[in-house]
Design an enzyme around this catalytic site. Structure first.
Site, short mmCIF file in Angstrom:
data_model
loop_
_atom_site.label_atom_id
_atom_site.label_comp_id
_atom_site.label_asym_id
_atom_site.label_seq_id
_atom_site.Cartn_x
_atom_site.Cartn_y
_atom_site.Cartn_z
N CYS A 2 85.29 50.64 14.83
CA CYS A 2 84.94 50.54 13.41
C CYS A 2 86.22 50.30 12.64
O CYS A 2 87.31 50.27 13.21
CB CYS A 2 84.27 51.82 12.92
SG CYS A 2 82.71 52.20 13.72
N SER A 53 77.68 50.21 15.09
CA SER A 53 76.73 51.30 15.30
C SER A 53 76.61 51.65 16.78
O SER A 53 76.01 50.92 17.55
CB SER A 53 75.34 50.92 14.75
OG SER A 53 75.44 50.65 13.38
N ILE A 54 77.19 52.78 17.14
CA ILE A 54 77.11 53.27 18.51
C ILE A 54 76.42 54.62 18.54
O ILE A 54 75.44 54.82 19.25
CB ILE A 54 78.51 53.35 19.15
CG1 ILE A 54 79.12 51.95 19.25
CG2 ILE A 54 78.44 54.00 20.53
CD1 ILE A 54 80.54 51.91 19.70
#
Length: 166
Positions: A2, A53-54
């Site tokens: 990110c 988005s993990i």
């Protein structure tokens, strides 16, 4: 991966360019988080993130605040032991809105302040804005796996996950 960025003016101001400048900074690091962009704009502060988005795909948006709304965080990384820390916080009565490690980090800061770092096992870089004290707290993991660059002059402090964002 990110990306995070922020701009802080030491003097209270309603600087209209914060949002535009922050968006420009985030556009430079967009490749770090193509799934989502988030902003927090305050009186003399702008925080932003681009998110891959993990963990917690549906409710892990950033910036996010603690329960009280006094502490706001932008975060890049992973705290591996966040499930255990979350359980401890829930035992203290903390109610979570998400399932993300980001929210655990900001809640830990709300309780322990800078001492929260000694509880974290992971790789991270983050910034927390304290609305009441009007202070920024920036931190990186002990090894420095997650990047965090900053710049300052007499009026402004800025940070970003990549130097080209500054």
């Amino acid at each position: 991966m990110c990306g995070i960025a922020g701009i802080f003016n030491y003097h209270s101001t309603n600087e209209p360019s914060y949002e535009l400048n922050l968006k420009n900074m985030l556009s430079v690091i967009r490749h770090r988080g193509p799934d989502e962009t988030g902003l927090y704009i305050g009186n003399n502060i702008g925080l932003g993130s681009v998110r891959l988005s993990i963990v917690d795909l549906s409710t892990g948006q950033q910036p996010i605040s603690d329960e009280s709304g006094n502490y706001w965080i932008v975060y890049n990384g992973e705290v591996f032991n966040y499930p255990e820390l979350r359980l401890d916080l829930e035992k203290k009565g903390i109610i979570f809105k998400t399932h993300s490690d980001t929210e655990v980090v900001v809640q830990m800061y709300a309780i322990y302040g800078a001492e929260c770092l000694k509880y974290f096992n992971g790789q991270f870089a983050f910034c927390i804005w304290d609305k009441l004290k009007k202070e920024l707290f920036l931190a990186r993991d002990r090894v420095g796996i997650r990047p965090l660059f900053y710049w300052a002059d007499k009026q402004t402090f800025a940070f970003c996950s990549e130097i080209k964002g500054l």
